[in-house]
Design a protein around this motif. Structure first.
Motif, short mmCIF file in Angstrom:
data_model
loop_
_atom_site.label_atom_id
_atom_site.label_comp_id
_atom_site.label_asym_id
_atom_site.label_seq_id
_atom_site.Cartn_x
_atom_site.Cartn_y
_atom_site.Cartn_z
N TYR A 1 26.71 -70.61 56.23
CA TYR A 1 25.85 -71.03 54.94
C TYR A 1 24.13 -70.55 54.99
N GLU A 2 23.81 -70.92 56.53
CA GLU A 2 22.37 -71.42 55.74
C GLU A 2 21.38 -69.27 55.92
N ALA A 3 21.82 -69.15 57.01
CA ALA A 3 21.95 -67.68 56.89
C ALA A 3 22.20 -66.98 56.05
N SER A 4 22.91 -66.86 55.04
CA SER A 4 23.65 -66.53 53.61
C SER A 4 22.39 -67.72 52.58
N ILE A 5 21.79 -68.58 52.52
CA ILE A 5 21.14 -68.88 51.97
C ILE A 5 19.88 -68.13 51.99
N GLU A 6 19.53 -68.32 53.73
CA GLU A 6 18.03 -67.87 53.56
C GLU A 6 17.59 -66.45 52.83
N TYR A 7 18.01 -65.48 52.75
CA TYR A 7 18.17 -64.05 51.79
C TYR A 7 17.69 -64.44 50.76
N TYR A 8 18.34 -65.44 50.26
CA TYR A 8 17.97 -65.64 48.70
C TYR A 8 16.39 -66.69 48.70
N LEU A 9 15.61 -66.31 49.73
CA LEU A 9 14.51 -67.62 49.58
C LEU A 9 12.89 -66.10 49.66
N SER A 10 13.55 -65.28 49.52
CA SER A 10 12.34 -64.47 48.84
C SER A 10 12.22 -64.67 47.80
N PHE B 1 27.17 -76.01 46.24
CA PHE B 1 25.90 -75.52 45.29
C PHE B 1 25.05 -75.84 45.09
N THR B 2 25.12 -76.80 44.83
CA THR B 2 23.89 -77.67 44.51
C THR B 2 22.91 -77.96 45.56
N ASP B 3 23.76 -78.21 46.86
CA ASP B 3 22.30 -78.42 47.76
C ASP B 3 21.80 -76.88 47.94
N MET B 4 22.02 -76.15 47.66
CA MET B 4 21.94 -74.41 47.59
C MET B 4 20.02 -74.47 46.85
N CYS B 5 20.09 -75.35 46.03
CA CYS B 5 19.14 -75.61 45.06
C CYS B 5 18.33 -76.57 45.84
N ALA B 6 18.45 -77.22 46.48
CA ALA B 6 17.06 -77.80 47.29
C ALA B 6 16.72 -77.00 48.48
N ILE B 7 17.50 -76.40 49.30
CA ILE B 7 17.03 -75.46 49.61
C ILE B 7 16.62 -74.44 49.67
N LEU B 8 16.65 -73.53 48.20
CA LEU B 8 16.07 -72.44 47.56
C LEU B 8 14.33 -72.73 46.70
N TYR B 9 14.71 -74.17 46.46
CA TYR B 9 13.49 -74.37 45.21
C TYR B 9 12.95 -75.89 45.46
N GLY B 10 13.03 -75.97 46.51
CA GLY B 10 12.34 -77.91 47.25
C GLY B 10 13.40 -79.45 46.33
N SER B 11 12.93 -79.81 47.49
CA SER B 11 14.01 -81.01 47.36
C SER B 11 14.04 -82.08 46.43
N GLU B 12 12.86 -81.37 44.94
CA GLU B 12 13.03 -82.34 43.98
C GLU B 12 14.68 -81.71 43.10
N TYR B 13 14.93 -80.42 43.46
CA TYR B 13 15.71 -79.98 42.67
C TYR B 13 17.72 -80.55 43.53
N THR B 14 17.67 -81.34 43.39
CA THR B 14 19.00 -82.67 43.41
C THR B 14 20.22 -82.03 42.56
N ALA B 15 21.56 -82.47 43.06
CA ALA B 15 22.37 -82.01 42.01
C ALA B 15 21.91 -83.23 40.91
N GLU B 16 21.41 -84.44 41.21
CA GLU B 16 21.26 -85.36 39.82
C GLU B 16 20.24 -84.53 38.82
N ARG B 17 19.58 -83.82 39.51
CA ARG B 17 18.59 -82.43 38.71
C ARG B 17 19.44 -81.24 37.75
N VAL B 18 20.37 -81.07 39.11
CA VAL B 18 21.53 -80.04 38.30
C VAL B 18 21.74 -80.60 36.80
N GLU B 19 22.69 -82.04 36.96
CA GLU B 19 22.93 -82.60 36.25
C GLU B 19 22.03 -82.64 34.73
N GLU B 20 20.78 -82.79 35.46
CA GLU B 20 20.21 -83.20 33.86
C GLU B 20 19.66 -82.19 33.37
#
Length: 527
Positions: free
Chosen positions: A375-384, A425-444
């Motif tokens: 999972y982490e390796a898959s996400i890492e591709y989108y960190l660039s 899916f929502t865990d991906m947001c924090a990994i890619l864009y920063g810890s503030e992008y939580t599941a709660e922020r997605v819902e907001e």
């Protein structure tokens, strides 16, 4: 875990050791006095032994040159496929100086936005048709083919296509860091559209007095409807094809419609996938079963069942295959369909069990590749954050901040198991864009989008809300008439954006009727 690359580390280390040995001998790496001081001989001997050991390790080290197949999030970004055309006569590529931030008057930054135009079939007094690009690069083929083009030829319309900010060649910022992606959202994109239209109307008086109709498919179908909602003074009508106007974080209905599509075209298909899923889950319960999965799926390294998202990643391969077939399903009047073809290939695949047939259908029997569900390796591709032709990072940003649209398995009415959960899916947001992008922020973000645009009940006129009855995205679309001038057009047996393409002799009657209804509405709006 294997790196998946040739074992190239040793050649990089050995020259360093060779230079260190030479340095300890008191000479350069090549040439010099070969007589070392006697007090250095002990260290020299140790270094020589170390060098010999490294050489032996390099010779024995395993290598894996196979292509690594990883779960991706590409299946969330299934772009609108442009029409195939043989000629692009009369189409011009142009650039529009666009404002970076329409909501901050102190920010004076601008950038160049790509657009195409064509007056090849324009007749004085004719309307203007504008094709809105969404989460993909713009393609000038929409001004040379497709149903908007057909209507433009019929009505003598001038044609435009405007590329969406942050996609394709329209790059407003130096990179796609989270700090810059804050300028990527639907409200900024809609203001881009309005600014562009106003400028074109001002610079071309004959077009300023014309009726303007916008067309869009998928996310751009949303934009078409929302553009008419927000700017009725400059946009006279909109064709919103397959637009999921209701933002929703957890979207299990997507796979429910995929399942319905499979059942419609092959009654045995769903049970074949369900049987394979059940066998997969049973194998996960024992070490011997996991070993069988490792071999069956051709894994690059043994599966760690404690890593839930890695296990879920294996499920995503099957989900991606069948959801792609359903979303791009093509049904002809002679009875053939893409989904039916996929189902037939699954049931005819080699194998002694349902899971083995599924694995072989998915191509896991390819000796030239291996599967890495990390999972982490898959996400890492989108960190660039560097610009590239892959715009998945940008679309994932919009899902994390505005729309959600996460196609989970949180429904019993589908055969793909239950491992693709919302946190996947929502865990991906924090990994890619920063810890503030939580599941709660997605819902907001989802809540704000629905408040802003009205979800399935926008207060709008002159919009054709078109959806395929077997399009997985139609579950978030407008399925009932908003009013007399904004009807819901549901095309039975059709899938994603099928109405946007030119008519064909193979079209089923339901698709032909839908296009006729769209043509009637457009004629009313421009009359």
């Amino acid at each position: 875990m294997l790196s998946g690359r040739p074992n190239s580390d040793c050649p990089l280390v050995m020259p360093h050791l060779q230079g260190e040995v030479a340095g300890d001998l008191g000479v350069e790496a090549v040439g010099g006095d070969p007589s070392p001081p006697s007090y250095m001989m002990g260290r020299v001997l140790l270094l020589v032994v170390a060098l010999a050991t490294l050489l032996a390790l390099c010779a024995a080290a395993p290598t894996d040159n196979r292509q690594r197949r990883r779960p991706t999030f590409d299946w969330m970004l299934r772009k609108l496929r442009p029409p195939q055309v043989t000629s692009r006569a009369g189409i011009e590529q142009q650039w529009f100086e666009q404002v970076l931030d329409h909501f901050d008057s102190t920010n004076t930054a601008t950038w160049n936005q790509l657009y195409y135009r064509s007056g090849e079939y324009y007749r004085p007094g004719g309307p203007v048709f504008l094709f809105i690009s969404g989460e993909s690069e713009a393609s000038d083929t929409w001004l040379a083919g497709g149903y908007m083009f057909d209507l433009a030829v019929q009505h003598g319309a001038y044609m435009y296509e405007l590329e969406h900010r942050f996609y394709g060649s329209s790059r407003p910022t130096p990179d796609t860091s989270a700090a810059n992606l804050r300028y990527l959202n639907s409200t900024q994109a809609l203001e881009d559209l309005a600014s562009f239209i106003r400028q074109q109307r001002q610079e071309n008086p004959q077009l300023g007095a014309a009726k303007w109709v916008v067309f869009g498919g998928s996310y751009a179908g949303n934009l078409a409807a929302w553009a008419r909602l927000r700017y009725p003074d400059i946009i006279d009508g909109a064709v919103a094809s397959s637009g999921p106007v209701l933002a929703q974080a957890n979207f299990p209905e997507y796979l429910e419609v995929v399942t319905e599509s499979m059942q419609t075209f092959d009654s045995e298909c769903v049970s074949a996938v369900a049987e394979a899923t059940q066998e997969f889950e049973q194998l996960l319960q024992s070490d011997g079963g996991v070993s069988a999965i490792n071999e069956l799926f051709g894994l690059c390294s043994p599966l760690d069942v404690s890593q839930e998202y890695d296990v879920a990643g294996l499920s995503s391969f099957a989900i991606s295959a069948f959801s792609g077939a359903a979303q791009y399903n093509s049904v002809s009047r002679i009875g053939s369909s893409t989904v039916e073809q996929y189902c037939e290939e699954l049931r005819s695949a080699s194998g002694n069990s349902a899971l083995e047939r599924l694995a072989n259908f998915l191509g896991f029997d390819d000796a030239g590749s291996c599967v890495d569900p990390d999972y982490e390796a898959s996400i890492e591709y989108y960190l660039s954050t560097e610009w590239s032709s892959d715009i998945t990072r940008q679309w994932l940003w919009q899902t994390c901040t505005e729309f959600g649209y996460y196609q989970t398995t949180d429904s019993a009415n589908q055969p793909f198991g239950n491992r693709m959960t919302l946190p996947y899916f929502t865990d991906m947001c924090a990994i890619l864009y920063g810890s503030e992008y939580t599941a709660e922020r997605v819902e907001e973000g989802v809540k704000n989008a629905n408040l802003l645009y009205g979800g399935r009940n926008p207060d709008v006129t002159n919009v054709a809300f078109v959806n395929g009855g077997l399009d997985p995205w139609h579950a978030l679309g407008v399925l009932e008439d908003i009013n007399e001038s904004s009807p819901a057009i549901i095309i039975e047996y059709q899938s994603h954006c099928s109405d946007l393409y030119s008519p064909s002799l193979l079209d089923i009657p339901q698709l032909t009727a839908a296009r006729e209804r769209i043509a009637q509405l457009v004629a009313q709006w421009i009359s």
